[in-house]
Design a protein around this motif. Sequence first.
Motif, PDB file in Angstrom:
ATOM      1  N   ARG A 163       0.826  -1.213   0.000  1.00  0.00           N
ATOM      2  CA  ARG A 163       0.000   0.000   0.000  1.00  0.00           C
ATOM      3  C   ARG A 163       0.857   1.259   0.000  1.00  0.00           C
ATOM      4  NH1 ARG A 163      -4.624  -1.818   4.439  1.00  0.00           N
ATOM      5  NH2 ARG A 163      -5.676  -3.359   3.093  1.00  0.00           N
ATOM      6  N   LEU A 164       1.897   1.279   0.815  1.00  0.00           N
ATOM      7  CA  LEU A 164       2.773   2.445   0.850  1.00  0.00           C
ATOM      8  C   LEU A 164       3.549   2.586  -0.449  1.00  0.00           C
ATOM      9  CD1 LEU A 164       4.139   2.302   4.504  1.00  0.00           C
ATOM     10  CD2 LEU A 164       2.586   3.983   3.525  1.00  0.00           C
ATOM     11  N   LEU A 165       3.898   1.459  -1.050  1.00  0.00           N
ATOM     12  CA  LEU A 165       4.594   1.487  -2.325  1.00  0.00           C
ATOM     13  C   LEU A 165       3.695   2.078  -3.407  1.00  0.00           C
ATOM     14  CD1 LEU A 165       7.152   0.771  -3.894  1.00  0.00           C
ATOM     15  CD2 LEU A 165       6.250  -1.536  -4.192  1.00  0.00           C
ATOM     16  N   GLN A 166       2.423   1.745  -3.392  1.00  0.00           N
ATOM     17  CA  GLN A 166       1.482   2.305  -4.356  1.00  0.00           C
ATOM     18  C   GLN A 166       1.367   3.817  -4.194  1.00  0.00           C
ATOM     19  OE1 GLN A 166      -1.973  -0.029  -3.350  1.00  0.00           O
ATOM     20  NE2 GLN A 166      -1.515  -1.636  -4.844  1.00  0.00           N
ATOM     21  N   VAL A 167       1.290   4.267  -2.942  1.00  0.00           N
ATOM     22  CA  VAL A 167       1.221   5.710  -2.677  1.00  0.00           C
ATOM     23  C   VAL A 167       2.484   6.400  -3.175  1.00  0.00           C
ATOM     24  CG1 VAL A 167       1.127   7.463  -0.867  1.00  0.00           C
ATOM     25  CG2 VAL A 167      -0.326   5.437  -0.713  1.00  0.00           C
ATOM     26  N   SER A 168       3.641   5.787  -2.919  1.00  0.00           N
ATOM     27  CA  SER A 168       4.917   6.367  -3.333  1.00  0.00           C
ATOM     28  C   SER A 168       5.005   6.488  -4.849  1.00  0.00           C
ATOM     29  CB  SER A 168       6.087   5.510  -2.814  1.00  0.00           C
ATOM     30  OG  SER A 168       6.102   5.475  -1.416  1.00  0.00           O
ATOM     31  N   LEU A 169       4.549   5.460  -5.552  1.00  0.00           N
ATOM     32  CA  LEU A 169       4.623   5.471  -7.014  1.00  0.00           C
ATOM     33  C   LEU A 169       3.671   6.499  -7.608  1.00  0.00           C
ATOM     34  CD1 LEU A 169       4.931   1.651  -7.792  1.00  0.00           C
ATOM     35  CD2 LEU A 169       6.728   3.397  -7.846  1.00  0.00           C
ATOM     36  N   VAL A 170       2.496   6.639  -7.005  1.00  0.00           N
ATOM     37  CA  VAL A 170       1.567   7.673  -7.468  1.00  0.00           C
ATOM     38  C   VAL A 170       2.177   9.056  -7.244  1.00  0.00           C
ATOM     39  CG1 VAL A 170      -0.662   8.784  -7.034  1.00  0.00           C
ATOM     40  CG2 VAL A 170      -0.516   6.291  -7.175  1.00  0.00           C
ATOM     41  N   GLY A 171       2.752   9.261  -6.054  1.00  0.00           N
ATOM     42  CA  GLY A 171       3.406  10.539  -5.769  1.00  0.00           C
ATOM     43  C   GLY A 171       4.556  10.813  -6.709  1.00  0.00           C
ATOM     44  N   LEU A 172       5.352   9.778  -7.010  1.00  0.00           N
ATOM     45  CA  LEU A 172       6.481   9.945  -7.922  1.00  0.00           C
ATOM     46  C   LEU A 172       5.991  10.293  -9.323  1.00  0.00           C
ATOM     47  CD1 LEU A 172       9.554   9.772  -8.228  1.00  0.00           C
ATOM     48  CD2 LEU A 172       9.294   7.326  -8.726  1.00  0.00           C
ATOM     49  N   GLY A 173       4.899   9.665  -9.747  1.00  0.00           N
ATOM     50  CA  GLY A 173       4.329   9.978 -11.052  1.00  0.00           C
ATOM     51  C   GLY A 173       3.845  11.416 -11.127  1.00  0.00           C
ATOM     52  N   LEU A 174       3.164  11.873 -10.073  1.00  0.00           N
ATOM     53  CA  LEU A 174       2.688  13.257 -10.034  1.00  0.00           C
ATOM     54  C   LEU A 174       3.855  14.239 -10.058  1.00  0.00           C
ATOM     55  CD1 LEU A 174      -0.181  13.031  -7.380  1.00  0.00           C
ATOM     56  CD2 LEU A 174      -0.418  13.356  -9.854  1.00  0.00           C
ATOM     57  N   PHE A 175       4.909  13.895  -9.318  1.00  0.00           N
ATOM     58  CA  PHE A 175       6.090  14.767  -9.311  1.00  0.00           C
ATOM     59  C   PHE A 175       6.723  14.844 -10.697  1.00  0.00           C
ATOM     60  CE2 PHE A 175      10.789  14.996  -8.787  1.00  0.00           C
ATOM     61  CZ  PHE A 175      10.856  16.345  -8.475  1.00  0.00           C
ATOM     62  N   GLY A 176       6.812  13.700 -11.373  1.00  0.00           N
ATOM     63  CA  GLY A 176       7.387  13.692 -12.712  1.00  0.00           C
ATOM     64  C   GLY A 176       6.587  14.554 -13.673  1.00  0.00           C
ATOM     65  N   VAL A 177       5.262  14.450 -13.595  1.00  0.00           N
ATOM     66  CA  VAL A 177       4.401  15.244 -14.476  1.00  0.00           C
ATOM     67  C   VAL A 177       4.542  16.733 -14.172  1.00  0.00           C
ATOM     68  CG1 VAL A 177       2.000  15.760 -15.050  1.00  0.00           C
ATOM     69  CG2 VAL A 177       2.755  13.382 -14.877  1.00  0.00           C
ATOM     70  N   SER A 178       4.496  17.086 -12.882  1.00  0.00           N
ATOM     71  CA  SER A 178       4.601  18.503 -12.508  1.00  0.00           C
ATOM     72  C   SER A 178       5.970  19.068 -12.850  1.00  0.00           C
ATOM     73  CB  SER A 178       4.314  18.676 -11.013  1.00  0.00           C
ATOM     74  OG  SER A 178       5.283  17.993 -10.223  1.00  0.00           O
ATOM     75  N   TYR A 179       7.018  18.223 -12.766  1.00  0.00           N
ATOM     76  CA  TYR A 179       8.371  18.674 -13.112  1.00  0.00           C
ATOM     77  C   TYR A 179       8.453  19.003 -14.599  1.00  0.00           C
ATOM     78  CZ  TYR A 179      13.463  18.740 -13.407  1.00  0.00           C
ATOM     79  OH  TYR A 179      14.775  19.116 -13.626  1.00  0.00           O
ATOM     80  N   VAL A 180       7.842  18.179 -15.423  1.00  0.00           N
ATOM     81  CA  VAL A 180       7.830  18.452 -16.870  1.00  0.00           C
ATOM     82  C   VAL A 180       7.079  19.745 -17.159  1.00  0.00           C
ATOM     83  CG1 VAL A 180       6.964  17.641 -19.098  1.00  0.00           C
ATOM     84  CG2 VAL A 180       8.058  16.031 -17.533  1.00  0.00           C
ATOM     85  N   PHE A 181       5.928  19.916 -16.523  1.00  0.00           N
ATOM     86  CA  PHE A 181       5.151  21.145 -16.723  1.00  0.00           C
ATOM     87  C   PHE A 181       5.959  22.376 -16.323  1.00  0.00           C
ATOM     88  CE2 PHE A 181       0.955  18.679 -15.947  1.00  0.00           C
ATOM     89  CZ  PHE A 181       1.028  18.181 -17.244  1.00  0.00           C
ATOM     90  N   ASP A 182       6.719  22.250 -15.240  1.00  0.00           N
ATOM     91  CA  ASP A 182       7.470  23.382 -14.701  1.00  0.00           C
ATOM     92  C   ASP A 182       8.689  23.736 -15.546  1.00  0.00           C
ATOM     93  OD1 ASP A 182       7.783  25.232 -12.319  1.00  0.00           O
ATOM     94  OD2 ASP A 182       9.724  24.216 -12.265  1.00  0.00           O
ATOM     95  N   THR A 183       9.248  22.752 -16.247  1.00  0.00           N
ATOM     96  CA  THR A 183      10.488  22.984 -16.987  1.00  0.00           C
ATOM     97  C   THR A 183      10.265  23.256 -18.468  1.00  0.00           C
ATOM     98  OG1 THR A 183      10.731  20.580 -17.254  1.00  0.00           O
ATOM     99  CG2 THR A 183      11.898  21.614 -15.410  1.00  0.00           C
TER     100      THR A 183
END
Length: 233
Positions: A163-183
Amino acid sequence: MAELRTKTASTTTAAKTRTWTIVASASLGWALFTLTILHAISSFNPLTDPLSRYAFSDHGAGMLEASLLSFALAVVAVRGALAAAGISINRTTSVLVGATALGLVAAALFPATFTEDINPVSGKIHQYASVIAFASLPAIAFSLLDTLRGLPAMAASRQLLVRLLQVSLVGLGLFGVSYVFDTVPGVPVFSMLASTLPVGFTQRIVFISYFCLLAALLVVAGRAARLRLTSPR
């Protein structure tokens, strides 16, 4: 005599696991404490500013670096606790632990290029080291799932980890998307999405989930050690 040796070995296992757990917990606690204080005294915006920028904070110089180094130590100590508890650590897991720790150390030693006096090479090292660390840490937990699947008594711990791994992967995916938008400047749609999903916010989600993931691995180590201590001979 054989039973005495087995009991002594189990007691030694529990003691070693406890020692590694104390080191890991102290390191995680210090990393979280320094990050919290840094956010409290810095003038940066935690929603929009990435953690890398806090290395150039007007207050708390060196606190970000100390936090990252402490976090790296915690990753190594968690691996020590798992191994001491009798959890099988394969080469892949060890490589991922090393990659995470070295990535965090490199990110601490080589600041991002937010000011003109920082060498662009340092910024590149910081960027790639951060990517390696961010990608490798959840992979550590993932690499242990097969091992825990073969231990029925650890089913609850494995479920917590999943369960924590799923949360971490979702968070990592969101971070990757937001990082692309920001750059990607100059694209109206990306700019709008970047304001809706700020990179600073998603990065902190990732860090919080990683703290929880390492804490869960310590729980796994503790339960495994207790099982070895109480299992029938």
